[in-house]
Design an enzyme around this catalytic site. Sequence first.
Site, short mmCIF file in Angstrom:
data_model
loop_
_atom_site.label_atom_id
_atom_site.label_comp_id
_atom_site.label_asym_id
_atom_site.label_seq_id
_atom_site.Cartn_x
_atom_site.Cartn_y
_atom_site.Cartn_z
N CYS A 35 -2.77 -51.93 38.40
CA CYS A 35 -2.90 -52.05 36.95
C CYS A 35 -1.83 -51.21 36.28
CB CYS A 35 -4.29 -51.69 36.48
SG CYS A 35 -4.93 -50.18 37.19
N GLY A 36 -0.63 -51.30 36.81
CA GLY A 36 0.48 -50.62 36.16
C GLY A 36 0.35 -49.12 36.26
#
Lengths: 296, 135
Positions: free
Chosen positions: A88-89
């Site tokens: 998720c980044g």
Amino acid sequence: MASLKEMRNRIGSVKATQKITKAMQMVAAAKMRKAQNAALAGRPYTELLNQMLGNLQKDVSDFTHPLMEVRPVKKTAVLIISTDKGLCGALNTNLLREVLPYDKDSTLYVSAGRKGAQFVHRTRRTLKAEFTCKDAPEFIEARAISRLLQEQFLSGEVDKVDVLYTNFISTIRQEPTIRQLLPIVEIHKLDADLVDKDRSAAGDKVVDHHIEFAYEPTAASVMGSLMPHYLNYLLFQFMLEAKASEHSSRMVAMKNATDNAKQLIKDLTLEYNKVRQAAITSELLEITTAAMAMDN
Amino acid sequence: MAQSLRLEIVTPTAKALSEEVDYVGLPAAHGEMGIYPNHIPFVTELAAGEVAYQQKSKVFHMAIGAGFVQIMPDKISILTDMAIDEDHIDEQKAEDAKQRAEARLNEQLNDEELALVQATLANSIAQLKVKRRRK
């Protein structure tokens, strides 16, 4: 220069990866919408709860609840609301960076989400408890966590409880945020940036001029039952915000991955075609040279 | 002099209701309360039960869960975990939920579960009460 076969394989594998990231992007987008709605829908409730408690606090200035007791801070507990899964980044990285300033020895950690727990282990800090949070946070989970924190605080185990979570601002912007949960010092301050700008403008009018409220049965007893409830909901709201952030961040990360894969496939295909063309040209060259040699 | 009264019911998932009303009946924890406009500022706890509000000559009913209410001369704000208006109550579902909750009360439960089950039970009873009142 890689051989043609190697390049073909490479293009194939990038394409396969792209399919996966694309699918994850779509799943995250769907979950994001749900989580965002849930986070936004919860805001009026939290807001009203804050307002009530804020008014209440003004009226009963002489009354202190055990949860409001300010003690010299010897030990702090930090609740980290992180994600369970990766991809998720930079969400977790940004979030966990905020953990570092806390003093290692005098801080206890409670984690909601696996990533936070792993980080606490890795950096050899004290993990008191770990909770996993599902895709859609449920109030009962928030209550369990809040109960644990309240017990820790009331028993004197810790003198301060902070919550570290990712505040949801927009799909492309989420900010790691630290909030003091306990002791409850001032309710308005806690609330200020939970609420969107236009909403807070509308909500302010109620607390601006002082209204004397009547309470039944007594202010203290209403406050006594409102306080824990307030904490539970605050925590629940934090969890919702964190979830909305997670899914947004994942969606953006996956979208970037898909775009990158697309670009990579384009570049590789171009390169592949160039190499293929070069091979054909050189083959042709060989054939014509051979033919000319035969003619002679 | 405020003559209108705004009733707001807010749940964690939505703003369930926001209406101008003439009268509101509330299930306060220490007994039923009736509120007309210009009530003194007042805060109290609510038990799960029935909210009745009157618009002109029509009376509407809603089932709500336990919560809190803040009353101002021109505004009533209710905080609760459940709010369903009469027409949307599914009697069968509420009855099922009630029976399930009752059954679970006999099991071994930890505090968290117990609190949840009791809340569910109170909510479903409130729904049934609203629904069956007129039968």
